[in-house]
Each structure stands twice: as C-alpha cells, then as structure tokens.
Design a protein around this motif. Structure first.
Motif, PDB file in Angstrom:
ATOM      1  N   GLY A  37       7.435 -12.324  10.361  1.00  0.00           N
ATOM      2  CA  GLY A  37       6.750 -11.041  10.330  1.00  0.00           C
ATOM      3  C   GLY A  37       7.600  -9.896  10.830  1.00  0.00           C
ATOM      4  N   SER A  49       0.590  -8.793   4.766  1.00  0.00           N
ATOM      5  CA  SER A  49       0.571  -7.430   5.292  1.00  0.00           C
ATOM      6  C   SER A  49       0.923  -6.470   4.160  1.00  0.00           C
ATOM      7  CB  SER A  49       1.578  -7.275   6.441  1.00  0.00           C
ATOM      8  OG  SER A  49       1.271  -8.151   7.512  1.00  0.00           O
ATOM      9  N   LEU A 107       4.215  -1.447   7.704  1.00  0.00           N
ATOM     10  CA  LEU A 107       2.765  -1.408   7.878  1.00  0.00           C
ATOM     11  C   LEU A 107       2.353  -0.733   9.176  1.00  0.00           C
ATOM     12  CD1 LEU A 107      -0.076  -2.464   6.955  1.00  0.00           C
ATOM     13  CD2 LEU A 107       0.375  -4.454   8.377  1.00  0.00           C
ATOM     14  N   ASP A 108       3.039  -1.045  10.284  1.00  0.00           N
ATOM     15  CA  ASP A 108       2.612  -0.528  11.581  1.00  0.00           C
ATOM     16  C   ASP A 108       2.890   0.966  11.725  1.00  0.00           C
ATOM     17  OD1 ASP A 108       5.301  -0.912  11.521  1.00  0.00           O
ATOM     18  OD2 ASP A 108       5.446  -1.965  13.438  1.00  0.00           O
ATOM     19  N   SER A 113      -8.640  -3.294   4.159  1.00  0.00           N
ATOM     20  CA  SER A 113      -8.780  -4.725   4.425  1.00  0.00           C
ATOM     21  C   SER A 113      -9.719  -5.398   3.431  1.00  0.00           C
ATOM     22  CB  SER A 113      -9.282  -4.940   5.858  1.00  0.00           C
ATOM     23  OG  SER A 113     -10.518  -4.279   6.056  1.00  0.00           O
ATOM     24  N   SER A 116       5.475  -4.617   1.446  1.00  0.00           N
ATOM     25  CA  SER A 116       4.501  -5.663   1.711  1.00  0.00           C
ATOM     26  C   SER A 116       5.213  -6.905   2.241  1.00  0.00           C
ATOM     27  CB  SER A 116       3.725  -6.005   0.441  1.00  0.00           C
ATOM     28  OG  SER A 116       4.607  -6.470  -0.560  1.00  0.00           O
ATOM     29  N   SER A 130      -3.153  -2.991   6.065  1.00  0.00           N
ATOM     30  CA  SER A 130      -3.961  -4.133   6.511  1.00  0.00           C
ATOM     31  C   SER A 130      -3.112  -5.389   6.598  1.00  0.00           C
ATOM     32  CB  SER A 130      -5.126  -4.373   5.543  1.00  0.00           C
ATOM     33  OG  SER A 130      -5.966  -3.247   5.470  1.00  0.00           O
ATOM     34  N   THR A 131      -3.499  -6.242   7.530  1.00  0.00           N
ATOM     35  CA  THR A 131      -2.913  -7.576   7.672  1.00  0.00           C
ATOM     36  C   THR A 131      -4.030  -8.593   7.731  1.00  0.00           C
ATOM     37  OG1 THR A 131      -0.982  -6.755   8.888  1.00  0.00           O
ATOM     38  CG2 THR A 131      -1.500  -9.080   9.115  1.00  0.00           C
TER      39      THR A 131
END
Length: 535
Positions: free
Chosen positions: A447, A84, A26-27, A90, A71, A32-33
């Motif tokens: 996470g 995430s 994700l980063d 979002s 995810s 979105s988280t």
C-alpha cells in the motif's frame, strides 16, 4: 552545465506532455479504500494464492475501466484484497469491485436493442423492444427456488422461457438488476448498455476455458478471439454448438456472461467439436485483447465480503497536502539556516544543491506520474522531506573531509581535491545503504508505504548524481575565487574556522633562523620539520 541540460530536457518533456505537477495519491486527492475478504464459493477450504492473485488482476481491470489514475489494488495476507481509488465514493467502489468475477456461458432466447428513454407520445406506437419471431414460450408458471447449483447440460439445453420471463424481458431496462442464479434464466444487458438479452440457465462454466487469445488471422483484417476448452469444456461446447447451429437468430447465439453482463454473444455458424472456437465481431485490437483477458481470468471460485470501508474527502486530502508542504518548508528552512550559520558562505552550495535536487525531483515525479502512473502520497512526501537531510549530509561529509585534510597540512585548494577523493567513498556507501533500504522496503511493503520507499530511493539516486556533478564541481570552482580561495572571514573557509594558521591554509612556507648547532627548522603546511644544513 550538465544539470542545466538535464533540467531543460525534463521540463521539455513535461511541456510536450502538457503536465506540470505530480499526480496525487488517495490520501491527498481524496477517495475510497475498501478491504475485501475472499472465501471459496462453497464456504470451505483455504484460499488458493493463485486464485487470489487472479481476482486481484480482474479487480484491477475493473478499476482501470473507471479511467481514474493513482489507483491501487493489492493483496494483503492470504485472503484480503485492498482497493484504493481516488475521487470515487465508497458506495460506487463497493458496488463495482465487490461482486464475484464469475464467467458463464448461457444460450440466448431473446435479444433486443436498447433505445433511449423518450417522452410519452399521444399517438399509440409499436413497442420499443420487439420480441424475436418464433420464440417458444411455455405456459406461465411460478419460478422455482434456486439451488445455486448448475443444472446438468441436458436439462439446461431443454429450458424454455415462460410467459412471465417474456413479460419481464419486455419491461426490463439496463438500469435494473436481475437475480443471477446459474440454474435460472437471466435477463441482462451487454457491457455497453446497447442491447438486452433473455438468457437461459448456465450451460458451461468459464473455468473450462483453458486458454484465450486475440489476433488477426493470416489473410484477414479483422481481429478475432480464439478459445481453447479443456476436456469437459470441449465435450460440452460441442454438444451446445451442435444443438444451436440450425436455429434461427437469436436462438443460435451463445452468450459469454461476466458478472451478470454479456461480454459477447456470437452466433454459432457450425458445430465445434475440437474444443477450438473463434469469436468474430466488431473487435478492435484492444477490445479483442480485453475479451481474451476476461476469458482467461474471469472465472474464479471466490466470493468476496466487504470487511472495511474508508473514505477520505478531497478537503481532508487537501489539508494533509498542506501539512506535508509546511513540514517540508520548515525542514528546508532549518537546514538552510544551519548551513549559513555554521558554514557561512559555503551555505550557498547547500542551497544550490537543494534547489537543483528540488527541480530534478519535481520533474521526475511529474513525468513518472504521466508515464507510469506514479502518485505522490503522504508517505511519499515524508520520503521527499527526508531527502533534504540526505542532500545536506552529503555536503557535510565532503566539507569535513576538506577540514581534516587542511589540518593535516595541505593547502585549501589541494584539500578540496584530496578531501573529495576520500569523501566520495563514504558518500556512495551512505547513499547505497539508503537506496538498499528503500528497495527492500518497496519489495516488502504494502500500500501507501511503497510511496515512501519509492520516493526515498528516487531522491537518493538524484542526490548521488548531484553531489558528483554539481556539489563537487561547484566547490572546486569556488575554491579558485579570491573570496573563498583566500579564506575570507565569511567564506566558511577562513583559517580560524578551519583551526589552522592563515599561512598553512594558503600553503605558504615559513623559515626560521638557524639554531646554535647548525640545525634550521622549517615549517610548511602547518607542520614543523627540522633539517640539518651546512653553514
């Protein structure tokens, strides 16, 4: 040779899978988280860990339904779930996972296929959503205010839709949302959006489904879903099916509703009094198992509030990826520069080990992403950068043991072998500590930090394999060459660099003349030994 075969096999698998680079988290990819805070539906009492885990599993199924890899759905603390998902906005993510996963059984009062939108025609035609024949319609009256509580079974079974309900059903399309209250009728569509339903109040809660499973009955070819109710569910389901069995379709159907969407609406063929029900239809093995999972895990006494939303744009993710790559290249350049500056020609062993480690690590991460959904995130890149130092450190330990052995009087070629025997234990212990740290961190972390732990553990295992089956054999091979084996000035194995004489480095014995008392000194391997021989 070993690593050539391993690399060929790994990259052959990558070619078969037609994937050539690791998946990004994700980063790095953007997405979105959201953090969901759970509470009981009555607003009182503590959250059951079992219910929280079941909610996590349901949300994971919803996220997986997006078809998006990398995810993450994880519980945090005793009342939070962190979701995430890359490449999803979002608002869409909040809408998808923020609803409470409530499973209900409702009677069907009307059903109609959903037709695609068409352009208006000048010729009048029939309605696209015909009403079912014989639908009992009560006089129009205003809906009462919902209490949010279930009606008793007798009242729920006696429900009759009003003219207003019928009119709302005619105008309803699957893009609309209709209030979902357990004591009120519900107008909704199935999950595929191919049919719409007018449903009555809830007659049975999903929590009374004790067990659900899917399979193909003996002697049949069609997948079915088998249900087992608890005692209350068995009694209520018997009452419902007895009342519906003699009615015309669709009034003989009972809909299974999850989060306001109809999962299935089977027609009741006979009264079911033993609490064992079988749902048949156009199920594949996968859709049958999906429905069984919904029935097993769908009914939860939890509701969720969105407490935090974070969005990472693909642009920001790309910038972070570039920053991570630059950091890795800078670290690699510093290690290579130090290796050639201090170890001279032996720096090629360090560089060769790092190149092999990079090739194997890249292929392994790519294949893990394809087969297990592993996604490389920013902490994972940090773990990979750390692996550069781990790989170089293994060589340094080995080289210093070789130097110690030479200083103890052994020749270069002998020191290469004896130094390895003493260095490998230290290397195994050092890598073992790193691996143990990675395992503990992976178990305890939540996470993205898991990405760091996983990458560190993976690269540590790869380093251990490389130092045993590449670094050491290459060092032995170079020790047999003239350039390295005879201690050339730029080899990194010269006598001055080792702190011994050239004769000692090469294992050459030297003799000294006899002393006046008949004793003769003899030097071997840099040590002075004195012996007495007769004249």
């Amino acid at each position: 040779m070993i690593f050539t075969l391993i690399a060929a096999a790994l990259y052959g698998l990558m070619a078969l899978a037609n994937t050539w680079k690791p998946r990004l988290g994700l980063d790095l990819a953007g997405g979105s988280t959201i953090t969901l805070t759970a509470s009981n539906t009555n607003g009182q009492g503590s959250i059951s860990p079992e219910n929280l885990e079941q909610a996590r599993m349901i949300i994971q199924q919803r996220v997986d339904g997006l078809g998006v890899g990398e995810s993450s759905v994880a519980t945090q603390g005793g009342s939070h779930i962190v979701v995430s998902v890359p490449n999803v906005g979002s608002d869409d993510l909040t809408k998808m996972v923020g609803q409470t996963a409530q499973l209900m059984f409702r009677n069907v009062y009307q059903m109609a296929p959903v037709t695609p939108d068409v352009q208006p025609s000048a010729t009048p035609g029939a309605s696209a959503t015909p009403t079912a024949p014989g639908l009992p319609t009560a006089p129009a009256k205003a809906r009462g205010k919902s209490t949010g509580e279930l009606l008793d079974l007798k009242t729920a079974m006696a429900f009759q839709p009003t003219a207003e309900d019928a009119a709302d059903f005619e105008k309803f399309d699957c893009k609309q949302e209709y209030p979902d209250n357990p004591d009120q009728p519900l107008i909704t569509c199935d999950r595929e959006g191919t049919a719409k339903y007018l449903l009555g109040p809830v007659v049975i809660e999903g929590k009374h489904v004790k067990e659900a499973s899917s399979g193909v009955p003996q002697g049949d070819l069609q997948t079915v879903v088998n249900l087992t109710f608890d005692d209350k569910g068995k009694k209520d389901f018997g009452t419902v099916t007895t009342a519906l069995v003699n009615k015309q379709q669709p009034l003989n159907q009972n809909a299974i509703v999850l989060d306001s969407k109809v999962v299935s609406a089977p027609a009741i063929q006979s009264a079911i009094l033993n609490g064992q029900a079988q749902i048949s239809g156009s199920f594949t093995q996968k859709t049958g198992q999906d429905l069984a999972n919904v029935l097993n895990y769908g009914a939860l006494p939890l509701k969720f509030d969105v407490s935090e939303v974070q969005t990472v744009s693909p642009t920001l993710g790309g910038e972070q990826l570039r920053a991570g790559i630059i950091a890795g290249l800078v670290g690699l350049a510093l290690v290579v520069a130090y290796s050639f500056l201090y170890y001279r020609g032996l720096g090629i062993i360090v560089v060769g080990s790092l190149v092999i480690a990079t090739i194997i690590t890249w292929a392994t991460m790519t294949l893990l992403g394809e087969s297990m959904g592993f996604a490389l995130n920013l902490p994972g890149i940090a773990g990979a950068i750390m692996a550069i130092g781990v790989t170089a450190d293994s060589f340094i330990i080995y080289f210093e043991r070789i130097r110690d052995e030479i200083r103890d009087g052994r020749s270069l070629r002998t020191a290469i072998e004896t130094g390895w025997k003493k260095a490998r234990g230290t290397i195994v212990i050092a890598d073992g500590v790193s691996l143990l740290s990675a395992v503990v961190l992976f178990i305890l972390a939540v996470g993205a930090v898991k990405g760091f732990a996983f990458t560190l553990g993976l690269t540590t295992l790869i380093d251990m394999a490389i130092v045993f089956w590449f670094t050491k054999p290459l060092m032995s091979l170079l020790g047999r060459t003239k350039f390295f084996g005879e201690g050339h000035k730029w080899s990194g194995l010269d006598a001055e660099h080792m702190g011994v004489s050239r004769n000692s480095l090469l294992g050459i014995r030297t003799r000294t003349p006899r002393t006046s008392d008949g004793r003769r000194t003899r030097t071997r391997r840099g040590q002075v030994a004195t012996s007495t021989e007769e004249a």
